[in-house]
Design a protein around this motif. Structure first.
Motif, mmCIF file in Angstrom:
data_model
loop_
_atom_site.group_PDB
_atom_site.id
_atom_site.type_symbol
_atom_site.label_atom_id
_atom_site.label_comp_id
_atom_site.label_asym_id
_atom_site.label_seq_id
_atom_site.Cartn_x
_atom_site.Cartn_y
_atom_site.Cartn_z
ATOM 1 N N GLU A 1 -6.842 4.340 -6.440
ATOM 2 C CA GLU A 1 -7.301 3.121 -5.770
ATOM 3 C C GLU A 1 -6.644 1.863 -6.336
ATOM 4 O O GLU A 1 -6.553 0.849 -5.660
ATOM 5 N N LEU B 1 -7.396 -7.790 -3.486
ATOM 6 C CA LEU B 1 -7.305 -6.337 -3.575
ATOM 7 C C LEU B 1 -8.325 -5.798 -4.573
ATOM 8 O O LEU B 1 -8.958 -4.759 -4.325
ATOM 9 N N ARG C 1 -15.562 -3.324 -3.844
ATOM 10 C CA ARG C 1 -16.459 -3.146 -2.700
ATOM 11 C C ARG C 1 -16.481 -1.688 -2.257
ATOM 12 O O ARG C 1 -17.544 -1.123 -1.996
ATOM 13 N N ASP C 2 -15.295 -1.064 -2.173
ATOM 14 C CA ASP C 2 -15.204 0.308 -1.685
ATOM 15 C C ASP C 2 -15.663 1.333 -2.716
ATOM 16 O O ASP C 2 -16.293 2.332 -2.358
ATOM 17 N N GLN D 1 -11.183 -7.123 -5.212
ATOM 18 C CA GLN D 1 -12.475 -7.209 -4.532
ATOM 19 C C GLN D 1 -12.668 -6.035 -3.585
ATOM 20 O O GLN D 1 -13.755 -5.464 -3.507
ATOM 21 N N GLU D 2 -11.600 -5.664 -2.871
ATOM 22 C CA GLU D 2 -11.677 -4.502 -1.978
ATOM 23 C C GLU D 2 -11.969 -3.230 -2.763
ATOM 24 O O GLU D 2 -12.799 -2.409 -2.343
ATOM 25 N N ASP E 1 0.825 -1.208 0.000
ATOM 26 C CA ASP E 1 0.000 0.000 0.000
ATOM 27 C C ASP E 1 0.862 1.261 0.000
ATOM 28 O O ASP E 1 0.573 2.226 -0.715
#
Length: 163
Positions: free
Chosen positions: A81, A99, A105-106, A101-102, A63
């Motif tokens: 992102e 990642l 989702r976000d 999927q995150e 990150d």
């Protein structure tokens, strides 16, 4: 039609064995034995690579490095992102999927970041992981142009995702 692919391949293999008078069972057992030996040989490399990827992800290094690359990547159209995904996907397919999927989702699956992440996941390969497995199995010390070429190919896939 796709449900016929495996039965057709098996039928072709059986006909080939009959025509060439091949004893199928010993050939099958030899293939299984060779496959198991290969799996045992690459297992340590896989364990080391998967452990390293988990450690990089858990420590936050992926990150942080992604945040450092954000300004450069945004100039190419890759959203902030997705910056960590650029680093993670060549190393780990499962980590890249998690990642992605995150991100979806976000940000939402229909968002620009979600669509770019989806294309990145589909257009790129776990190239560094694959090179590591092959070179570990073959005990290669020098990879030549394989790593630069893989990085360039992945970067081209990521850029095309943003276009």
């Amino acid at each position: 039609m796709t449900e016929l692919v495996i039965p057709v391949i098996l039928a072709i293999a059986g006909i080939h064995a009959l025509l060439h008078q091949t004893d199928v069972m010993p050939a099958l057992l030899k293939g299984v034995q060779t496959g198991l030996q290969t799996a045992i040989h690459i297992l340590p490399t896989m364990i080391v690579l998967l452990t390293a990827v988990r450690m990089l992800r858990a420590s936050g290094w992926i990150d942080l490095a992604g945040q450092m690359l954000e300004p450069l990547l945004q100039k190419t159209g890759i959203p902030a992102e997705c910056s960590a995904l650029v680093l993670l996907k060549p190393l780990s397919g499962s980590g890249g999927l998690a990642l992605g999927q995150e991100i979806m989702r976000d940000c939402g699956v229909d968002s620009y970041a979600g669509r770019v992440a989806a294309v990145m996941l589909g257009a790129s390969e776990t190239s560094l992981y694959t090179i590591g497995i092959y070179c570990g199995h073959l005990e290669l010390k020098k990879t030549g142009y394989a790593i630069p070429a893989a990085i360039l190919a992945d970067f081209a896939a990521f850029i095309s995702a943003a276009l």
